[in-house]
Design a protein around this motif. Structure first.
Motif, PDB file in Angstrom:
ATOM      1  N   ALA A  32      34.625  36.502  33.492  1.00 20.79           N
ATOM      2  CA  ALA A  32      35.594  37.821  33.787  1.00 20.79           C
ATOM      3  C   ALA A  32      35.910  37.314  35.263  1.00 20.79           C
ATOM      4  O   ALA A  32      37.241  37.615  35.690  1.00 20.79           O
ATOM      5  CB  ALA A  32      34.779  39.056  33.963  1.00 20.79           C
ATOM      6  N   THR A  54      39.777  36.130  36.590  1.00 19.95           N
ATOM      7  CA  THR A  54      40.958  36.870  37.661  1.00 19.95           C
ATOM      8  C   THR A  54      41.116  36.262  38.972  1.00 19.95           C
ATOM      9  O   THR A  54      41.611  36.814  39.870  1.00 19.95           O
ATOM     10  CB  THR A  54      40.133  38.381  37.724  1.00 19.95           C
ATOM     11  N   THR A  97      32.928  42.818  31.825  1.00 19.03           N
ATOM     12  CA  THR A  97      34.474  42.585  32.400  1.00 19.03           C
ATOM     13  C   THR A  97      34.575  43.265  33.766  1.00 19.03           C
ATOM     14  O   THR A  97      34.869  42.627  34.496  1.00 19.03           O
ATOM     15  CB  THR A  97      35.490  43.053  31.396  1.00 19.03           C
ATOM     16  N   VAL A 145      35.172  41.178  37.440  1.00 21.51           N
ATOM     17  CA  VAL A 145      36.441  41.572  38.264  1.00 21.51           C
ATOM     18  C   VAL A 145      36.270  42.211  39.485  1.00 21.51           C
ATOM     19  O   VAL A 145      36.799  42.037  40.501  1.00 21.51           O
ATOM     20  CB  VAL A 145      37.339  42.317  37.267  1.00 21.51           C
ATOM     21  N   ALA A 154      40.984  46.012  33.689  1.00 19.34           N
ATOM     22  CA  ALA A 154      40.578  44.875  32.986  1.00 19.34           C
ATOM     23  C   ALA A 154      39.490  44.924  32.038  1.00 19.34           C
ATOM     24  O   ALA A 154      39.656  44.640  30.984  1.00 19.34           O
ATOM     25  CB  ALA A 154      39.881  43.686  34.090  1.00 19.34           C
ATOM     26  N   SER A 155      38.695  46.139  32.358  1.00 21.40           N
ATOM     27  CA  SER A 155      37.627  46.698  31.346  1.00 21.40           C
ATOM     28  C   SER A 155      38.352  47.234  30.139  1.00 21.40           C
ATOM     29  O   SER A 155      38.207  46.947  28.972  1.00 21.40           O
ATOM     30  CB  SER A 155      36.928  47.654  31.846  1.00 21.40           C
ATOM     31  N   SER A 189      39.934  44.709  27.880  1.00 22.64           N
ATOM     32  CA  SER A 189      38.857  43.809  27.234  1.00 22.64           C
ATOM     33  C   SER A 189      38.496  44.450  25.873  1.00 22.64           C
ATOM     34  O   SER A 189      38.031  43.779  24.771  1.00 22.64           O
ATOM     35  CB  SER A 189      37.564  43.746  28.081  1.00 22.64           C
ATOM     36  N   PRO A 221      40.462  39.602  29.994  1.00 22.77           N
ATOM     37  CA  PRO A 221      41.886  39.280  30.399  1.00 22.77           C
ATOM     38  C   PRO A 221      41.812  38.407  31.344  1.00 22.77           C
ATOM     39  O   PRO A 221      41.173  38.345  32.328  1.00 22.77           O
ATOM     40  CB  PRO A 221      42.545  40.503  30.543  1.00 22.77           C
ATOM     41  N   ARG A 231      44.050  37.415  34.981  1.00 21.11           N
ATOM     42  CA  ARG A 231      44.558  38.020  36.167  1.00 21.11           C
ATOM     43  C   ARG A 231      46.156  38.660  36.115  1.00 21.11           C
ATOM     44  O   ARG A 231      46.230  39.710  36.184  1.00 21.11           O
ATOM     45  CB  ARG A 231      44.621  37.036  37.489  1.00 21.11           C
ATOM     46  N   VAL A 249      46.158  41.506  33.668  1.00 19.31           N
ATOM     47  CA  VAL A 249      45.502  42.978  34.193  1.00 19.31           C
ATOM     48  C   VAL A 249      46.884  43.237  35.081  1.00 19.31           C
ATOM     49  O   VAL A 249      47.076  44.626  35.083  1.00 19.31           O
ATOM     50  CB  VAL A 249      44.488  42.544  35.218  1.00 19.31           C
TER      51      VAL A 249
END
Length: 289
Positions: free
Chosen positions: A47, A51, A232, A236, A257-258, A261, A272, A274, A277
């Motif tokens: 993760a 990112t 995640t 991140v 991001a979470s 996911s 995901p 960067r 997101v």
């Protein structure tokens, strides 16, 4: 680009999905079986790498087929694995995951992860000292966690500790950790031992994230698989703090991001990148909408 050193578990996830979660002594038919790269440490490393962080992994795998696969996967994600030990006498860790109706139950067999020792991480002292952020979890021996917090504290390197799966933390560990990131259940278990001085980020699922008494709202998405959502978030969060963002700013990005996911299957495969997101944040400026 910030430098994140992740010290933690590396597992192969063995995932079976079913329409009915089995009860005690019950046998049910599953729909499908898939293997995914996993382990809280490896998940959070992926993760963070996706990112944009420069990520180094410290951990251990067995000299077996799962270990080879895990090392290949970490390389593919651009993660530095020179500090991952290959343990001949132990199998690579596994997590057996049952998925049903968007929920999961997990059994972890640590294997080589529990061969990681304080002596091994002491040999990685320079790597820890030159990090912008160190990120850990509790699928590795607690003495390793304590040793890393000592090294990091002496070097002034911030440590993010995701206390999962929950174990009692010594006062020394809590005092040296910069940010604790429990989920709601873990926070309830540790609440009585906290001094009130710790910086705590509590993940509360769909509700969002609580930080210093403030709720930072979650996002409404179609949930496919919740496995890896917390990892995640942590990866991140660490990456954004390593870049120089304040904790609250990093939480907003990690929360998005979470959310992304959980819209895909698999802990790492759903994480995901960067740009994804950032596009999601642009389209969802009002969390919870």
């Amino acid at each position: 680009m910030g430098k994140v050193t992740v010290i933690g578990s590396i597992n192969m996830d063995l995932v079976v999905s079913t329409t009915h979660m089995p009860g005690q002594g019950e046998t049910v038919l599953g729909k499908e079986f898939i293997t995914y790269p996993g382990g809280k440490g490896a998940n959070q490393a992926v993760a963070a790498a996706r990112t944009g962080a420069e990520v180094t992994m410290i951990g251990a795998v067995g000299r077996d087929a799962f270990g080879e696969k895990m090392m290949e996967n970490l390389h593919k994600e651009g993660i530095d694995t020179k500090h991952v030990a290959l343990v001949p006498e132990q199998s690579t860790g596994t997590a057996t995951i049952i998925l049903s109706d968007g929920d999961n139950r997990i059994i972890v067999a640590p294997g080589a992860n529990h061969e990681l020792s304080k002596e091994m991480v002491a040999q990685k002292k320079e790597e820890i000292e030159t990090s912008d952020v160190v990120l850990m979890q509790l699928e590795i021996p607690i003495e390793v966690v304590e040793e890393v917090t000592v090294i990091a504290a002496e070097a002034g390197v911030p440590v993010i500790l995701n206390p999962a799966p929950y174990r009692n933390l010594s006062e020394n560990i809590r005092n040296r950790v910069s940010v604790l990131t429990p989920n709601e259940s873990e926070y309830n278990q540790m609440h009585s031992s906290l001094t009130g001085e710790e910086e705590i980020v509590i993940t509360r699922g769909e509700e969002g994230v609580e930080h210093k008494g403030e709720m930072i709202g979650g996002y409404s998405v179609d949930v496919v698989d919740t496995t890896g959502a917390g990892d995640t978030f942590n990866g991140v969060l660490a990456a954004r703090i390593a870049e120089g963002e304040k904790v609250k700013e990093a939480i907003v990005v990690a929360n998005a991001a979470s959310a992304l996911s959980v819209t895909m299957k698999g802990a790492q495969s759903g994480m995901p990148f960067r740009e994804e997101v950032e596009a999601f944040l642009e389209d969802n400026k009002d969390p919870g909408s």
